[in-house]
Structure formats: structure tokens, C-alpha cells
Design a protein around this motif. Structure first.
Motif, mmCIF file in Angstrom:
data_model
loop_
_atom_site.group_PDB
_atom_site.id
_atom_site.type_symbol
_atom_site.label_atom_id
_atom_site.label_comp_id
_atom_site.label_asym_id
_atom_site.label_seq_id
_atom_site.Cartn_x
_atom_site.Cartn_y
_atom_site.Cartn_z
ATOM 1 N N PHE A 45 55.089 -12.643 18.068
ATOM 2 C CA PHE A 45 53.625 -12.660 17.982
ATOM 3 C C PHE A 45 53.243 -11.505 17.057
ATOM 4 O O PHE A 45 53.534 -10.342 17.372
ATOM 5 C CB PHE A 45 53.007 -12.467 19.363
ATOM 6 C CG PHE A 45 53.245 -13.603 20.312
ATOM 7 C CD1 PHE A 45 52.223 -14.480 20.652
ATOM 8 C CD2 PHE A 45 54.507 -13.816 20.859
ATOM 9 C CE1 PHE A 45 52.447 -15.537 21.525
ATOM 10 C CE2 PHE A 45 54.742 -14.871 21.731
ATOM 11 C CZ PHE A 45 53.707 -15.733 22.066
ATOM 12 N N ALA A 46 52.609 -11.798 15.924
ATOM 13 C CA ALA A 46 52.455 -10.734 14.925
ATOM 14 C C ALA A 46 51.250 -10.965 14.029
ATOM 15 O O ALA A 46 50.819 -12.096 13.791
ATOM 16 C CB ALA A 46 53.714 -10.625 14.078
ATOM 17 N N TYR A 47 50.733 -9.849 13.505
ATOM 18 C CA TYR A 47 49.633 -9.864 12.543
ATOM 19 C C TYR A 47 49.641 -8.532 11.810
ATOM 20 O O TYR A 47 50.304 -7.575 12.238
ATOM 21 C CB TYR A 47 48.295 -10.065 13.278
ATOM 22 C CG TYR A 47 47.133 -10.487 12.392
ATOM 23 C CD1 TYR A 47 47.191 -11.658 11.642
ATOM 24 C CD2 TYR A 47 45.966 -9.727 12.334
ATOM 25 C CE1 TYR A 47 46.111 -12.058 10.854
ATOM 26 C CE2 TYR A 47 44.890 -10.120 11.547
ATOM 27 C CZ TYR A 47 44.978 -11.289 10.797
ATOM 28 O OH TYR A 47 43.913 -11.685 10.019
ATOM 29 N N VAL A 64 53.920 -16.633 16.115
ATOM 30 C CA VAL A 64 52.552 -16.879 16.576
ATOM 31 C C VAL A 64 51.667 -15.813 15.932
ATOM 32 O O VAL A 64 51.906 -14.617 16.096
ATOM 33 C CB VAL A 64 52.444 -16.807 18.107
ATOM 34 C CG1 VAL A 64 51.048 -17.201 18.557
ATOM 35 C CG2 VAL A 64 53.497 -17.705 18.767
ATOM 36 N N THR A 65 50.672 -16.247 15.184
ATOM 37 C CA THR A 65 49.821 -15.284 14.477
ATOM 38 C C THR A 65 48.371 -15.730 14.572
ATOM 39 O O THR A 65 48.025 -16.615 15.378
ATOM 40 C CB THR A 65 50.287 -15.115 13.015
ATOM 41 O OG1 THR A 65 49.559 -14.043 12.401
ATOM 42 C CG2 THR A 65 50.125 -16.385 12.198
ATOM 43 N N HIS A 66 47.481 -15.113 13.789
ATOM 44 C CA HIS A 66 46.052 -15.419 13.821
ATOM 45 C C HIS A 66 45.620 -16.055 12.511
ATOM 46 O O HIS A 66 46.153 -15.738 11.437
ATOM 47 C CB HIS A 66 45.229 -14.139 14.020
ATOM 48 C CG HIS A 66 45.542 -13.388 15.264
ATOM 49 N ND1 HIS A 66 45.206 -13.829 16.518
ATOM 50 C CD2 HIS A 66 46.178 -12.197 15.449
ATOM 51 C CE1 HIS A 66 45.611 -12.954 17.421
ATOM 52 N NE2 HIS A 66 46.198 -11.956 16.802
ATOM 53 N N GLU A 67 44.619 -16.919 12.595
ATOM 54 C CA GLU A 67 43.894 -17.319 11.396
ATOM 55 C C GLU A 67 43.071 -16.127 10.925
ATOM 56 O O GLU A 67 42.466 -15.421 11.730
ATOM 57 C CB GLU A 67 42.954 -18.487 11.707
ATOM 58 C CG GLU A 67 43.643 -19.765 12.129
ATOM 59 C CD GLU A 67 44.204 -20.556 10.967
ATOM 60 O OE1 GLU A 67 44.016 -20.123 9.805
ATOM 61 O OE2 GLU A 67 44.826 -21.596 11.208
ATOM 62 N N ASP A 68 43.073 -15.859 9.621
ATOM 63 C CA ASP A 68 42.237 -14.780 9.101
ATOM 64 C C ASP A 68 40.762 -15.099 9.333
ATOM 65 O O ASP A 68 40.315 -16.233 9.135
ATOM 66 C CB ASP A 68 42.491 -14.583 7.604
ATOM 67 C CG ASP A 68 43.862 -14.006 7.314
ATOM 68 O OD1 ASP A 68 44.434 -13.346 8.201
ATOM 69 O OD2 ASP A 68 44.366 -14.219 6.189
ATOM 70 N N ASN A 69 40.024 -14.090 9.759
ATOM 71 C CA ASN A 69 38.595 -14.236 10.004
ATOM 72 C C ASN A 69 37.848 -14.103 8.674
ATOM 73 O O ASN A 69 37.945 -13.063 8.016
ATOM 74 C CB ASN A 69 38.135 -13.146 10.976
ATOM 75 C CG ASN A 69 36.669 -13.259 11.347
ATOM 76 O OD1 ASN A 69 35.896 -13.955 10.688
ATOM 77 N ND2 ASN A 69 36.271 -12.562 12.392
ATOM 78 N N PRO A 70 37.099 -15.139 8.250
ATOM 79 C CA PRO A 70 36.399 -15.051 6.953
ATOM 80 C C PRO A 70 35.363 -13.937 6.917
ATOM 81 O O PRO A 70 34.960 -13.514 5.832
ATOM 82 C CB PRO A 70 35.743 -16.430 6.814
ATOM 83 C CG PRO A 70 35.692 -16.991 8.196
ATOM 84 C CD PRO A 70 36.864 -16.427 8.916
ATOM 85 N N GLY A 71 34.927 -13.453 8.078
ATOM 86 C CA GLY A 71 33.965 -12.358 8.102
ATOM 87 C C GLY A 71 34.597 -10.983 8.079
ATOM 88 O O GLY A 71 33.889 -9.971 8.103
ATOM 89 N N ILE A 117 52.442 -20.983 14.440
ATOM 90 C CA ILE A 117 51.254 -21.531 15.067
ATOM 91 C C ILE A 117 50.193 -20.449 15.169
ATOM 92 O O ILE A 117 50.501 -19.244 15.162
ATOM 93 C CB ILE A 117 51.543 -22.119 16.465
ATOM 94 C CG1 ILE A 117 52.134 -21.062 17.407
ATOM 95 C CG2 ILE A 117 52.475 -23.328 16.357
ATOM 96 C CD1 ILE A 117 52.308 -21.545 18.851
ATOM 97 N N THR A 118 48.924 -20.865 15.243
ATOM 98 C CA THR A 118 47.800 -19.915 15.341
ATOM 99 C C THR A 118 46.868 -20.351 16.473
ATOM 100 O O THR A 118 45.720 -20.723 16.234
ATOM 101 C CB THR A 118 47.030 -19.831 14.015
ATOM 102 O OG1 THR A 118 46.582 -21.153 13.657
ATOM 103 C CG2 THR A 118 47.901 -19.274 12.902
ATOM 104 N N PRO A 119 47.324 -20.303 17.710
ATOM 105 C CA PRO A 119 46.492 -20.793 18.826
ATOM 106 C C PRO A 119 45.326 -19.867 19.124
ATOM 107 O O PRO A 119 45.421 -18.651 18.965
ATOM 108 C CB PRO A 119 47.478 -20.821 19.994
ATOM 109 C CG PRO A 119 48.453 -19.734 19.675
ATOM 110 C CD PRO A 119 48.611 -19.763 18.180
ATOM 111 N N ASP A 120 44.213 -20.453 19.576
ATOM 112 C CA ASP A 120 43.093 -19.633 20.030
ATOM 113 C C ASP A 120 43.492 -18.869 21.287
ATOM 114 O O ASP A 120 43.072 -17.727 21.485
ATOM 115 C CB ASP A 120 41.873 -20.510 20.314
ATOM 116 C CG ASP A 120 41.267 -21.099 19.053
ATOM 117 O OD1 ASP A 120 41.425 -20.481 17.974
ATOM 118 O OD2 ASP A 120 40.658 -22.184 19.135
#
Length: 309
Positions: free
Chosen positions: A7-9, A31-38, A58-61
Motif C-alpha cells: 500500500f503506497a503513495y 494498492v495506491t490512490h487516484e491523484d486528487n485533481p484539486g 488497484i485504487t479502492p476508495d
């Protein structure tokens, strides 16, 4: 072969993922995050590194959902690693790793447990911080320590500069810990939580300058929030003032003290006189979205004006 789910970012995630790959660990899933456009994305992409090595991503909520837990359990990982992943991992997920779950934290635990530890360390004027690998449990940054590596915080370092050092420290800690984790010889040390405290996250509004603080505290605050962070600010009649870079030029008690921090022109520079009699040279600032220099300050407020913050 040792198998791990990661799990990484962020940059720590990038370098630690590459460290695992370089050590021959079979990374079965990232498992990582979707980049936040803001959000200003100034750091490397874990997803891109995973794609370069053909690692499923995967990028689960919700990383603790039944679906994610089942997928991780089916991979039968020896280890689960969290490298600057932004969400807490709960007990069912932690229990999927046969040989333990470990997190890399950006401080010298037990100091600065919780969110944005590097920014907090700079705000508090610390002279060192580092990276710590520890075993995870259901409480944040609470588990026993595997290893840690310290780096210096110089008096004028920004949080971003310190972060670069911590990324290297994290890579060093993981690289030298992996052989002991894999062969089972790693000795874990219980944290003495009384030696540190938990700190929460920070938002843009937390950058508001407290004009009653001493010069050194104001300087530490500015450098902790400088680029790529939102900046230390004060609202003035001419718009929002953001201080990006300062330097202490007069120690506490070096001159008569104003009631609150005051900005003025001092020859070819801007100067901030603090409430303790110390002073800062303002090296980089902006007002209402535009660069603020002595000429613009004089045009906005008058050549001999003193602007209370």
C-alpha cells in the motif's frame, strides 16, 4: 520467494516500492490512490512504477472493504507494507500477512505520530527527524519499531527539503531491514509513547500567521509551509500576504519590539519585525497573487509604512 502486498503513495512509496523490487521481493499487488485533481501533485507516481514492472494495481476508495481484503488474502502474502499510504488499514487486512504488516513513517517514532510529521517537526524547530519502519496494529504509528534512520534539519531548511532527506532515510531503513525481516531475525522494540505525541493533519487555513509569535517561531512556520505547500499567510487591506522564504537576521530582544509582527521596507529588502524584538529578512513573498518586493510594498502602503500582520 518472499511475497508482499504494498500500500503506497508519494515519493516514499515510490522509493520503498523500488527497494522491495530491487531486493527480489515478489510484489503481488500494489494498492495506491487516484491523484486528487484539486491537489498539487509534486511527487512521484507509485502507479507508474508499478506499471513499469507489470505489477497489478488497484485504487479502492476503501482499502478495508471485504472485496479488497479477500483479494489480498487470496494472494497469501508473507508481508504487507504501507509506505505513505493515506488511509488506516484495519485488523482484517493486517491479518492477511502471514509474517506481519509494516509501515514506514516520516519521523523518529515515537515523536510526531500521526499526520504530516515532517511539517510538524519543522514548525516546532526540531534539529533532526528521520524515517521509522514499525510493525502495524490498529492504532496509528503505535506498533513496535524495526529500525529508524535520522537526518538533520538545518535552520533554514524548508519542509520540502527535509522531505527529500526523509525519502532517502526511508530507503536506507527498508533496505537494511529487509534481510532481517525475511530471515526472521528482526528484533522489535516496543515504543515508549510517553516520549512523543500524536499530531493531526493540516489544511490551508492552518497556515494563518500568529503575529504574536517570536521571530524564530515565525521563521520555522514559514519554512514548514513553503512551496509546494500553501504557504504562511496574513490578510491585509491590499489582499492576502504569503511569506514563502525568510531568514532570521536579528535575535530575540535585539531591538524594541512591536505589539505584533510588522512588515516594512529595510533598504533593498523587506523586513519583518517580530513581537520578541527579533527580525526576519523576507526573501520571497507575494501579495494578492503577485510578487511582493520593496517597490511594490511602497506603492501599496507607503515607503515608510509599517504593516501590522
Amino acid at each position: 520467494m518472499t511475497r508482499a502486498v504494498v500500500f503506497a503513495y508519494h515519493d516514499v512509496g515510490v522509493r520503498c516500492l523500488k527497494t522491495l523490487i530491487g531486493a527480489g521481493v515478489d510484489v503481488a499487488l500494489v494498492v495506491t490512490h487516484e491523484d486528487n485533481p484539486g491537489e498539487t501533485i509534486w511527487f512521484g507516481s507509485v502507479a507508474q512504477v508499478a506499471a513499469e514492472y507489470d505489477i497489478p494495481t488497484i485504487t479502492p476508495d476503501d482499502p478495508n472493504s471485504d472485496e479488497v481484503v479477500a483479494r489480498v488474502r487470496a494472494l497469501a502474502p508473507d508481508f504487507l507494507f504501507s509506505f505513505y499510504y493515506r488511509k488506516m488499514l484495519k485488523a482484517p487486512l493486517l491479518g492477511t500477512a502471514r509474517r506481519g504488516a509494516y509501515n514506514m513513517h516520516g519521523s523518529l517514532l515515537p515523536k510526531y505520530r500521526g499526520r504530516v510529521p515532517i511539517n510538524w517537526a519543522v514548525i516546532h524547530g526540531e534539529t533532526e527527524t528521520g524515517a521509522t519502519l514499525h510493525q502495524m496494529n490498529v492504532k496509528p504509528d503505535n506498533g513496535p519499531l524495526v529500525d529508524q534512520f535520522a537526518v538533520p534539519i538545518l535552520p533554514d531548511d524548508t519542509a520540502a527539503e527535509v522531505f527529500d532527506k526523509v525519502v532517502v532515510a526511508a530507503e536506507i531503513v527498508l533496505e537494511r531491514s529487509l534481510p532481517r525481516l525475511i530471515d526472521g531475525s528482526a528484533a522489535l522494540t516496543r515504543q515508549d509513547l510517553s516520549q512523543g505525541a500524536y499530531f493531526g493533519g493540516r489544511g490551508p487555513e492552518d497556515g494563518r500567521i500568529d503575529a504574536a509569535q517570536p521571530a524564530r517561531v515565525l521563521h520555522d512556520f514559514v519554512r514548514a509551509l513553503s512551496h509546494p505547500y500553501p504557504g504562511a499567510f496574513a490578510d491585509t487591506p491590499a489582499g492576502r500576504l504569503i511569506l514563502w522564504k525568510t531568514r532570521v537576521i536579528t535575535p530575540a530582544g535585539g531591538q524594541p519590539a512591536p505589539a505584533r509582527a510588522t512588515l516594512r521596507v529595510d533598504g533593498a529588502h523587506l523586513r519583518l519585525d517580530a513581537a520578541d524584538g527579533g527580525a526576519l529578512r523576507v526573501i520571497s513573498a507575494e501579495l494578492d497573487g503577485q510578487t511582493l518586493d520593496p517597490a511594490r510594498f511602497a506603492a501599496c502602503f507607503g515607503e515608510h509604512a509599517a504593516l501590522p500582520l
